[in-house]
Every structure is written in structure tokens, then in C-alpha cells.
Design a protein around this motif. Structure first.
Motif, short mmCIF file in Angstrom:
data_model
loop_
_atom_site.label_atom_id
_atom_site.label_comp_id
_atom_site.label_asym_id
_atom_site.label_seq_id
_atom_site.Cartn_x
_atom_site.Cartn_y
_atom_site.Cartn_z
N UNK A 1 0.81 -1.22 0.00
CA UNK A 1 0.00 0.00 0.00
C UNK A 1 0.84 1.27 0.00
N UNK A 2 1.95 1.25 0.76
CA UNK A 2 2.83 2.41 0.79
C UNK A 2 3.55 2.58 -0.54
N UNK A 3 3.91 1.46 -1.16
CA UNK A 3 4.57 1.54 -2.47
C UNK A 3 3.64 2.17 -3.50
N UNK A 4 2.40 1.68 -3.54
CA UNK A 4 1.42 2.20 -4.51
C UNK A 4 1.21 3.69 -4.30
N UNK A 5 1.14 4.12 -3.04
CA UNK A 5 0.92 5.53 -2.74
C UNK A 5 2.10 6.41 -3.16
N UNK A 6 3.28 5.82 -3.24
CA UNK A 6 4.48 6.58 -3.61
C UNK A 6 4.64 6.72 -5.13
N UNK A 7 3.92 5.92 -5.91
CA UNK A 7 4.09 5.97 -7.37
C UNK A 7 3.39 7.20 -7.93
N UNK A 8 4.09 7.92 -8.79
CA UNK A 8 3.59 9.20 -9.29
C UNK A 8 2.42 9.03 -10.27
N UNK A 9 1.63 10.09 -10.39
CA UNK A 9 0.45 10.10 -11.25
C UNK A 9 0.79 9.72 -12.70
N UNK A 10 1.94 10.21 -13.18
CA UNK A 10 2.32 9.93 -14.56
C UNK A 10 2.41 8.45 -14.87
N UNK A 11 2.88 7.66 -13.92
CA UNK A 11 3.00 6.22 -14.12
C UNK A 11 1.64 5.61 -14.43
N UNK A 12 0.64 5.97 -13.66
CA UNK A 12 -0.69 5.37 -13.84
C UNK A 12 -1.30 5.78 -15.17
N UNK A 13 -1.06 7.03 -15.58
CA UNK A 13 -1.63 7.47 -16.85
C UNK A 13 -0.97 6.75 -18.02
N UNK A 14 0.33 6.48 -17.93
CA UNK A 14 1.04 5.81 -19.02
C UNK A 14 0.63 4.34 -19.16
N UNK A 15 0.03 3.77 -18.14
CA UNK A 15 -0.41 2.38 -18.24
C UNK A 15 -1.47 2.19 -19.32
N UNK A 16 -2.17 3.26 -19.66
CA UNK A 16 -3.25 3.17 -20.66
C UNK A 16 -2.76 3.48 -22.07
N UNK A 17 -1.45 3.64 -22.25
CA UNK A 17 -0.92 3.99 -23.56
C UNK A 17 -0.91 2.80 -24.51
N UNK A 18 -0.71 3.08 -25.79
CA UNK A 18 -0.71 2.04 -26.83
C UNK A 18 0.31 0.94 -26.54
N UNK A 19 1.46 1.33 -26.03
CA UNK A 19 2.55 0.37 -25.85
C UNK A 19 2.24 -0.70 -24.81
N UNK A 20 1.24 -0.45 -23.95
CA UNK A 20 0.89 -1.42 -22.91
C UNK A 20 -0.44 -2.12 -23.19
#
Length: 231
Positions: free
Chosen positions: A130-149
Motif C-alpha cells: 500500500x505504501x509503495x502504490x501511494x508513492x508511485x507518481x500520477x504519470x505512471x498510472x496514466x502511461x499504463x493506458x498507452x498504446x505500448x501497454x
């Protein structure tokens, strides 16, 4: 700097000539209205940060729940090293500008690894997920929806966080726009143009993730009200 009528020479000293000039232009040269616009912009930005924080927390928790299914035997969470490397394998591609090969998944892996380091509370002890997830920046989550993934993350996992038939490309475009918008807000830049469009993007995304959360957000958001009160 010469003192202006009304003794407001402090404005450029405080905000900078360049920053204030943007508001002066929007205010048709009126210094009073320009300062009112600056204050309105600051209040609108603060209100947007509230709404964006709701979106960020909801998005990362939705992604985290779905990515849990990817966790490999021996790992406790998808952010653990073995699973992380499976989700974001080393993938070498040639940079069109430099001609050099580079690992396109290195950045997302590094983002998670930095989060794990920040979340660790004791030496040689795995950080709490839970602490790890909270530390991950917003940009990471947005890039998960990109074409490459699409094939590696969207199809097997993340599409389940959204209603059936959700258009991943539209999701990606909306999140990319909000990522850029959030950076402008966080750096105290002006959001005099396009703010209504970004408000609608937040509503669109939150509705997809949770209609109940959207009802709560709209009850507690000041963005729409502040937008109507532009000087």
C-alpha cells in the motif's frame, strides 16, 4: 520600478513582469481586473487539485486491484521485482532521433523501484504494498493506458477496471491531457483557457471508475462554481 497609480508596483516585483503580463493581456490592460484574474486562477487551481487528487487516488487503487492478478508465485505484490519485470519486460527499440537502442520499459520499472525504496521503513524488509502504490507518481498510472501497454497490461488486466467496451484510446488521451494540465496547476501556471474541458475529462474518468465516487466528487467540488465566477 516606477510606482504606478494606486501604489501597486509590488505586483510585478512579486509575480514577475512576464507572469503578470499574461493576466494583463486577458484583462484588456486593466491592472485591477488582471489581479482579480490572478486570484481567480489561484482559487480555481486549488479546486482542481482537490478533484485531481480524487481521480489520482481512485485510478491508482483501481489499477492496483487489477494488477494484483499478475502477481507471480513467490512475490507478494505486482510491484515486487519478478512480477514487475514480467509486466514491464526489457524491450529494446531504436530511438528515431538518436538511432540508439533503448529499453522502453526502463522508466516505468524505475518509477516503481523508486517508490519501493521510498516506501521501505526498515532495512532488508520489503515495503508494504500500500505504501509503495501511494508513492508511485500520477504519470505512471496514466502511461499504463498507452498504446505500448495494450497487449501486456490493458487486455489481460486493466480493462476490467472500467465498464465493458470502454475505449482505451480515449482513456489514454484524456489522462494524457490531465497529466499535462496537472503539471501546469502544480507549477502555478495560468489555466485561463481550457479549464472547462479538463473539468469534463475528470468527470468522464471518475464516472467510468465509480458513479458513486462521481456523485461524492460533484457534491464536494468547487470547480464548476468557480468557473462561473471568472472576473
Amino acid at each position: 520600478m516606477a510606482t504606478t497609480p494606486g501604489n501597486d508596483a509590488w505586483i510585478e516585483n512579486w509575480l514577475s513582469v512576464d507572469r503578470f503580463s499574461t493576466y494583463l493581456e486577458s484583462a484588456g490592460g486593466s491592472r485591477t481586473r488582471a489581479l482579480d484574474l490572478y486570484e481567480w486562477n489561484a482559487k480555481l487551481s486549488a479546486a482542481f487539485l482537490h478533484d485531481l487528487s480524487h481521480l489520482e487516488v481512485g485510478l491508482r487503487n483501481a489499477c492496483d486491484r487489477q494488477l494484483a492478478a499478475a502477481t507471480l508465485p513467490g512475490d507478494l505484490h505486482w510491484t515486487d521485482p519478478a512480477t514487475l519485470l514480467t509486466l514491464f519486460p526489457i524491450l529494446m527499440r531504436r530511438n528515431k532521433l538518436t538511432g540508439r537502442q533503448h529499453d522502453v520499459n526502463k522508466i516505468p520499472r524505475n518509477n516503481v523501484e523508486r517508490a519501493r525504496t521510498s516506501a521501505a521503513t526498515k532495512p532488508h524488509t520489503p515495503p508494504l504494498p500500500g505504501k509503495t502504490v501511494a508513492e508511485i507518481m500520477f504519470g505512471f498510472w496514466t502511461y499504463l493506458l498507452s498504446d505500448s501497454h495494450e497487449k501486456t497490461i490493458w487486455v489481460p488486466y486493466l480493462h476490467k477496471a472500467f465498464p465493458p467496451g470502454t475505449d482505451r484510446s480515449r482513456l489514454n488521451d484524456s489522462l494524457a491531457s490531465l497529466r499535462r494540465f496537472r503539471n501546469r496547476v502544480a507549477h502555478h501556471e495560468n489555466i485561463l483557457q481550457g479549464s472547462e474541458g479538463e473539468r469534463r475529462r475528470i468527470v468522464y474518468l471518475v464516472r467510468l471508475l465509480s458513479p458513486d465516487a462521481l456523485e461524492h466528487l460533484q457534491t464536494n467540488s468547487d470547480v464548476a462554481m468557480i468557473l462561473t465566477k471568472r472576473p
